[in-house]
Design an enzyme around this catalytic site. Structure first.
Site, mmCIF file in Angstrom:
data_model
loop_
_atom_site.group_PDB
_atom_site.id
_atom_site.type_symbol
_atom_site.label_atom_id
_atom_site.label_comp_id
_atom_site.label_asym_id
_atom_site.label_seq_id
_atom_site.Cartn_x
_atom_site.Cartn_y
_atom_site.Cartn_z
ATOM 1 N N VAL A 53 0.856 -1.208 0.000
ATOM 2 C CA VAL A 53 0.000 0.000 0.000
ATOM 3 C C VAL A 53 0.877 1.236 0.000
ATOM 4 O O VAL A 53 1.952 1.269 0.603
ATOM 5 C CB VAL A 53 -0.940 0.127 1.221
ATOM 6 N N LYS A 54 0.372 2.228 -0.647
ATOM 7 C CA LYS A 54 1.068 3.513 -0.744
ATOM 8 C C LYS A 54 0.218 4.505 0.024
ATOM 9 O O LYS A 54 -0.965 4.683 -0.286
ATOM 10 C CB LYS A 54 1.131 3.863 -2.223
ATOM 11 N N CYS A 55 0.823 5.118 1.052
ATOM 12 C CA CYS A 55 0.049 5.985 1.946
ATOM 13 C C CYS A 55 0.726 7.332 2.119
ATOM 14 O O CYS A 55 1.954 7.421 2.105
ATOM 15 C CB CYS A 55 -0.031 5.377 3.346
#
Ligand code: FBP
Length: 269
Positions: free
Chosen positions: A184-186
């Site tokens: 995931v890219k947060c």
């Protein structure tokens, strides 16, 4: 979540994704600080740097430019995207490319999908993500979820603290684990403790920090280093690289921080 030990988008388990989908997401305005960045060829050249494990682009850019750089640049195909020109009733990022097309026609090494958790269109995006995730398993490529909490569901909630609210970022990141993403890219929630919360919510799922708007080398490297120290697996960065005239200099430093565990003081000139 699956392990992809042989995927070229990881280097010792970490990644540096050069994001270059801004022509879609924000428009040509993002290229103004460094007009050369409007030409994809120049950004693919930057992506040849050893620190970069892959470039993330939309289908049209991949189709027109990736072949020339295939030897040196791994491809993460961004399957959905939206423009700033559309004024929708709530956040939605339509899918423009199938995993089959990305892998079979464009030779993608990985795929990416933006999920706007909190939008009234969340159900539709879940459905699209499900198809993406299952197709990606069939082709054996990792799926990166751009986990962006946005929309009426959260903006109308009085406890919502804005797009750096760690509770909401962690919830959106958790959806990546629950829905079967491989990374995931947060957004950075602004504090070390906020990132700890993101890591706790994602357990063994890989995470990367989203770059954000351009800032000084020092400020940027400090945020990257903080996240790495707390278990983050790298960075997906666009403007902080392609809006610089000499991005190789920052990439040299990022390589040391992300892959060699050095701290910003050691790498700053
Ligand atoms: P940046 O490093 O420039 O923030 O790029 C990362 C990214 O996720 C891009 O993939 C995308 O185009 C952009 O941010 C979306 O930004 P926004 O937060 O404005 O939607």
């Amino acid at each position: 979540m699956k392990e992809f030990p042989d995927s070229p988008i990881f280097r010792n388990g970490n990644s540096l994704i050069l994001a270059y989908d801004h022509g879609t997401e924000h428009g040509p305005v993002d290229f103004e600080p460094n007009p050369e960045s409007a030409d994809p060829r120049n950004v693919f050249e930057v992506a040849k740097h050893d620190a970069v494990t892959c470039i993330a682009v939309q289908k049209g850019i991949a189709e027109a430019y990736h072949t020339e750089f295939e030897e040196d640049v791994n491809l993460l195909l961004k399957l959905n995207g939206n423009s700033n020109l559309a004024h929708r009733d709530d956040y939605y990022s339509p899918k423009q490319c199938s995993v089959e097309y990305a892998v079979e026609e464009l030779n993608a090494d990985a795929v990416g999908y933006t999920m706007y958790a909190g939008s009234t269109h969340e159900d539709k995006m879940w459905q699209e993500f499900r198809e993406v995730q299952e197709e990606a398993r069939k082709y054996g490529v990792p799926v990166v979820m751009w986990a962006y909490p946005r929309g009426k569901g959260i903006e109308g909630d009085s406890s919502y603290g804005g797009d750096t609210d760690p509770d909401v970022i962690s919830y959106a990141a958790r959806l990546g684990l629950e829905l079967g993403a491989d990374m995931v890219k947060c957004k950075y929630p602004g504090t070390r403790q906020g990132w700890v919360q993101v890591e706790e919510s994602t357990a063994d799922l890989k995470t990367v920090m989203s770059g954000g708007s351009k800032r000084s080398d020092k400020a940027f490297l400090e945020d990257v280093h903080t996240t790495i120290e707390e278990g983050c697996n790298g960075l997906a960065v666009g403007r902080n690289i392609f809006q610089r005239k000499n991005p190789e200099n920052l990439l040299d430093k990022l390589e040391k921080v992300i892959f060699e565990g050095e701290d910003p003081e050691q790498v700053l000139d």
